[in-house]
Motif scaffolding. Structure first.
Motif, PDB file in Angstrom:
ATOM      1  N   CYS A 156      43.294  34.054  60.205  1.00 33.20           N
ATOM      2  CA  CYS A 156      42.092  33.608  59.707  1.00 33.20           C
ATOM      3  C   CYS A 156      41.514  34.829  58.802  1.00 33.20           C
ATOM      4  N   GLN A 157      41.394  35.886  59.471  1.00 31.25           N
ATOM      5  CA  GLN A 157      40.787  36.947  58.591  1.00 31.25           C
ATOM      6  C   GLN A 157      41.448  37.247  57.362  1.00 31.25           C
ATOM      7  N   ILE A 158      42.872  37.364  57.447  1.00 27.38           N
ATOM      8  CA  ILE A 158      43.561  37.837  56.205  1.00 27.38           C
ATOM      9  C   ILE A 158      43.418  36.535  55.302  1.00 27.38           C
ATOM     10  N   ILE A 159      43.430  35.410  55.568  1.00 27.52           N
ATOM     11  CA  ILE A 159      43.288  34.364  54.582  1.00 27.52           C
ATOM     12  C   ILE A 159      42.005  34.457  54.098  1.00 27.52           C
ATOM     13  N   MET A 160      41.064  34.626  54.855  1.00 24.09           N
ATOM     14  CA  MET A 160      39.512  34.845  54.156  1.00 24.09           C
ATOM     15  C   MET A 160      39.358  36.079  53.312  1.00 24.09           C
ATOM     16  N   TYR A 161      39.891  37.074  53.769  1.00 23.67           N
ATOM     17  CA  TYR A 161      40.005  38.343  52.830  1.00 23.67           C
ATOM     18  C   TYR A 161      40.537  38.050  51.333  1.00 23.67           C
ATOM     19  N   PHE A 162      41.572  37.085  51.572  1.00 21.70           N
ATOM     20  CA  PHE A 162      42.549  36.875  50.270  1.00 21.70           C
ATOM     21  C   PHE A 162      41.481  36.028  49.568  1.00 21.70           C
ATOM     22  N   ILE A 163      41.165  34.933  49.958  1.00 20.18           N
ATOM     23  CA  ILE A 163      40.193  34.096  49.229  1.00 20.18           C
ATOM     24  C   ILE A 163      38.911  34.927  48.742  1.00 20.18           C
ATOM     25  N   GLY A 164      38.267  35.630  49.454  1.00 25.47           N
ATOM     26  CA  GLY A 164      37.134  36.287  49.038  1.00 25.47           C
ATOM     27  C   GLY A 164      37.504  37.167  47.968  1.00 25.47           C
ATOM     28  N   GLY A 165      38.702  38.111  48.161  1.00 22.23           N
ATOM     29  CA  GLY A 165      38.906  38.910  46.961  1.00 22.23           C
ATOM     30  C   GLY A 165      39.092  38.265  45.629  1.00 22.23           C
ATOM     31  N   THR A 166      39.820  37.007  45.788  1.00 24.05           N
ATOM     32  CA  THR A 166      40.104  36.275  44.831  1.00 24.05           C
ATOM     33  C   THR A 166      39.015  35.727  43.889  1.00 24.05           C
ATOM     34  N   ILE A 167      37.826  35.163  44.739  1.00 21.41           N
ATOM     35  CA  ILE A 167      36.612  34.967  44.233  1.00 21.41           C
ATOM     36  C   ILE A 167      35.684  36.162  43.586  1.00 21.41           C
ATOM     37  N   CYS A 168      35.797  37.093  44.231  1.00 21.18           N
ATOM     38  CA  CYS A 168      35.087  38.234  43.693  1.00 21.18           C
ATOM     39  C   CYS A 168      35.638  38.908  42.409  1.00 21.18           C
ATOM     40  N   PHE A 169      37.097  38.720  42.365  1.00 13.07           N
ATOM     41  CA  PHE A 169      37.835  39.235  41.166  1.00 13.07           C
ATOM     42  C   PHE A 169      37.539  38.171  39.975  1.00 13.07           C
ATOM     43  N   SER A 170      37.207  37.161  40.236  1.00 20.60           N
ATOM     44  CA  SER A 170      36.987  36.050  39.238  1.00 20.60           C
ATOM     45  C   SER A 170      35.653  36.320  38.858  1.00 20.60           C
ATOM     46  N   ILE A 171      34.572  36.588  39.611  1.00 14.05           N
ATOM     47  CA  ILE A 171      33.356  36.730  39.362  1.00 14.05           C
ATOM     48  C   ILE A 171      33.260  38.030  38.522  1.00 14.05           C
ATOM     49  N   LEU A 172      33.698  39.083  38.747  1.00 15.33           N
ATOM     50  CA  LEU A 172      33.788  40.369  37.809  1.00 15.33           C
ATOM     51  C   LEU A 172      34.247  40.513  36.620  1.00 15.33           C
ATOM     52  N   THR A 173      35.572  39.677  36.588  1.00 15.55           N
ATOM     53  CA  THR A 173      36.247  39.668  35.275  1.00 15.55           C
ATOM     54  C   THR A 173      35.904  38.216  34.348  1.00 15.55           C
ATOM     55  N   GLY A 174      35.250  37.523  35.100  1.00 16.84           N
ATOM     56  CA  GLY A 174      34.878  36.006  34.352  1.00 16.84           C
ATOM     57  C   GLY A 174      36.111  35.049  34.038  1.00 16.84           C
ATOM     58  N   SER A 175      37.180  35.487  34.532  1.00 17.77           N
ATOM     59  CA  SER A 175      38.269  34.807  34.463  1.00 17.77           C
ATOM     60  C   SER A 175      38.554  33.622  35.743  1.00 17.77           C
ATOM     61  N   SER A 176      39.521  32.593  35.375  1.00 18.03           N
ATOM     62  CA  SER A 176      39.768  31.855  36.311  1.00 18.03           C
ATOM     63  C   SER A 176      40.465  32.527  37.483  1.00 18.03           C
ATOM     64  N   PRO A 177      40.369  31.993  38.858  1.00 19.77           N
ATOM     65  CA  PRO A 177      40.907  32.541  39.924  1.00 19.77           C
ATOM     66  C   PRO A 177      42.268  32.212  39.916  1.00 19.77           C
ATOM     67  N   TRP A 178      42.897  31.171  39.041  1.00 18.51           N
ATOM     68  CA  TRP A 178      44.470  31.078  39.006  1.00 18.51           C
ATOM     69  C   TRP A 178      45.075  32.049  38.276  1.00 18.51           C
ATOM     70  N   SER A 179      44.504  32.856  37.284  1.00 19.69           N
ATOM     71  CA  SER A 179      45.141  33.716  36.636  1.00 19.69           C
ATOM     72  C   SER A 179      45.224  34.997  37.478  1.00 19.69           C
ATOM     73  N   PHE A 180      44.407  35.014  38.474  1.00 20.51           N
ATOM     74  CA  PHE A 180      44.405  36.282  39.216  1.00 20.51           C
ATOM     75  C   PHE A 180      45.790  35.917  40.370  1.00 20.51           C
ATOM     76  N   LEU A 181      45.891  34.636  40.771  1.00 19.01           N
ATOM     77  CA  LEU A 181      47.071  34.452  41.642  1.00 19.01           C
ATOM     78  C   LEU A 181      48.192  34.416  40.782  1.00 19.01           C
ATOM     79  N   LEU A 182      48.231  34.029  39.498  1.00 21.39           N
ATOM     80  CA  LEU A 182      49.473  34.450  38.901  1.00 21.39           C
ATOM     81  C   LEU A 182      49.910  35.751  38.605  1.00 21.39           C
ATOM     82  N   SER A 183      49.096  36.535  38.510  1.00 24.06           N
ATOM     83  CA  SER A 183      49.442  38.091  38.341  1.00 24.06           C
ATOM     84  C   SER A 183      49.822  38.505  39.857  1.00 24.06           C
ATOM     85  N   LEU A 184      49.298  37.976  40.800  1.00 26.70           N
ATOM     86  CA  LEU A 184      49.748  38.338  42.197  1.00 26.70           C
ATOM     87  C   LEU A 184      51.245  38.151  42.323  1.00 26.70           C
ATOM     88  N   GLY A 185      51.503  36.993  41.805  1.00 24.62           N
ATOM     89  CA  GLY A 185      53.019  36.608  41.720  1.00 24.62           C
ATOM     90  C   GLY A 185      53.987  37.541  41.263  1.00 24.62           C
TER      91      GLY A 185
END
Length: 432
Positions: A156-185
């Motif tokens: 659960c911690q790993i899932i939370m860290y992943f979700i939290g990291g995605t949200i924080c990246f989206s806040i910093l960059t102002g981009s959609s979380p989906w673009s971050f997930l696509l870059s992770l692919g």
């Protein structure tokens, strides 16, 4: 610049006028004014945070103490209420930020992003604290006491860290979380390599739990890793074993699937602990018994019934086959070793500390250069280590001492006393 309330403008203007007396240029005055206000606000937020935690705890602790529910006690122990109190200074900061950076409107957006990230982090910490409380309450349940709850929490911690990291990246960059997930692919291969042990541990934790191969509290033995003791914790990456010498051995979780280990849970649940150990008898002391020796051994109470029944069987066999008694080797005879085996078996059967419903035998193994092994195979009805060792020691103390009554000797390698006695005998023979 955004419009401020009158009170906000007055605060900023008052500090600005005070700093303006230094005689610096206008831009520098705004900068120093913002720095001074920032330091004051940080101090103020620490005070707000401190009093918000104290107030929240004072309001809730009395109600929690009156409650019979243990979950609210765990919320306090895992600092859930203190983490919730962190929202108060964040809300205060969101109100005060426009005052501090009135002269630097471009900074305000970045500070708001940091506050949004702080809100996300605090929210994740609160969720983590709630999960720890749920884990602790489940540990008190009998059905979950031996389950790898720590592994589930770490997943659960790993899932939370992943979700939290995605949200924080989206806040910093102002981009959609989906673009971050696509870059992770595109970087999935690298992530698989970096988190290889974590992924293996996650799979192993699930299989260990599903197959019920190991639980918290089990006694396991894994010689490859020097582990021989009680399982204290099963988490995503490793299993902690407290050895009997009180040292801690850490075993990678995924090795429980790839390497073999011994689990003593079956022995503990059965209520009996096995002993398999031999007494080596010197071959030269094994012989037939005459009638006088047999009569003398009848004085041993637990052997009397066996000797009488055995004597009838042997006499009947010799009579039917018309055995010539002039030579002891003719027909069937009792031996001191056979009598000792019968005595050892009778002694174990009448011992109240030996399990009677489990296998119990005294058998003779193949002779070796160390004599004839008489192996005892039985189960002690007390699985506690210290009591088990005490019972086994008592049994062998008695049997070692009993061998002399059957004119048997325990095999042992020659000692220095044996050589000295041999030399003395040789010297006596020479003198004579």
């Amino acid at each position: 610049m955004e419009l401020l309330t009158d009170s906000q403008s007055q605060i900023y203007n008052w500090t600005f006028q005070w700093i303006n007396k230094l005689g610096l240029d206008n831009q520098t005055n705004h900068f120093i004014n913002s720095i001074v206000l920032l330091l004051l606000v940080v101090l103020f937020l620490f005070i707000v945070d401190y009093f918000s935690k104290k107030t929240l705890l004072l309001l809730t602790i009395k109600a929690i103490r009156r409650s019979a529910n243990r979950f609210d006690d765990l919320l306090i122990r895992n600092k859930t209420l203190k983490l919730i109190a962190h929202f108060v200074p964040i809300l205060v900061a969101q109100y005060i930020i426009p005052i501090i950076f009135m002269g630097f409107p471009n900074w305000k957006e970045n500070i708001n992003k940091l506050l949004a990230i702080a809100t996300t982090v605090v929210s994740l910490l609160i969720i983590h604290s709630l999960l720890k409380s749920i884990r602790d309450i489940l540990r008190t349940k009998k059905s979950f006491a031996d389950k790898p709850l720590e592994s589930y929490l770490q997943v659960c911690q790993i899932i939370m860290y992943f979700i939290g990291g995605t949200i924080c990246f989206s806040i910093l960059t102002g981009s959609s979380p989906w673009s971050f997930l696509l870059s992770l692919g595109a970087a999935s291969a690298i992530l698989m390599l970096v988190f290889k042990d974590t992924i293996l541990g996650f799979v192993a934790s699930i299989q260990v739990s599903a197959n019920d191969s190991i639980r918290v509290g089990d006694w396991i033995e894994m010689p490859k890793y020097g582990a021989d003791g009680t399982v204290k914790e099963i988490n995503l990456n490793n299993v902690k074993v407290q050895n009997f010498d009180k040292t801690i051995t850490t075993i990678p979780t995924h090795t429980l699937l790839s390497d073999s280990f011994k689990n003593y849970r079956g022995m503990q649940q059965s209520g009996g602990r096995r002993l398999k150990r031999a007494i080596n008898i010197k071959i030269s002391t094994i012989r037939f018994l005459d009638n006088e020796e047999i009569e003398r051994l009848k004085h041993i109470q637990i052997l009397r019934a066996y000797i009488e029944d055995r004597a009838k069987t042997i006499d009947e066999f010799n009579r039917i086959h018309q055995i010539d008694p002039s030579s002891p080797i003719n027909g069937r005879k009792m031996t001191n070793l056979g009598m000792f085996r019968a005595y050892a078996l009778a002694y174990l059967r009448q011992n109240p500390q030996i399990h009677k419903t489990m296998p119990l035998m005294v058998r003779q193994l193949a002779s070796t250069e160390h004599g004839v092994p008489v192996e005892l195979y039985f189960f002690v009805n007390d699985i506690r280590w210290e009591y088990y060792e005490g019972i086994v020691s008592d049994v062998f103390d008695h049997l070692f001492a009993a061998t002399k009554y059957f004119d048997l000797e325990i095999f042992e390698n020659p000692a220095s006393d044996d050589f000295r006695q041999f030399v003395r005998k040789q010297q006596i023979n020479v003198l004579n």
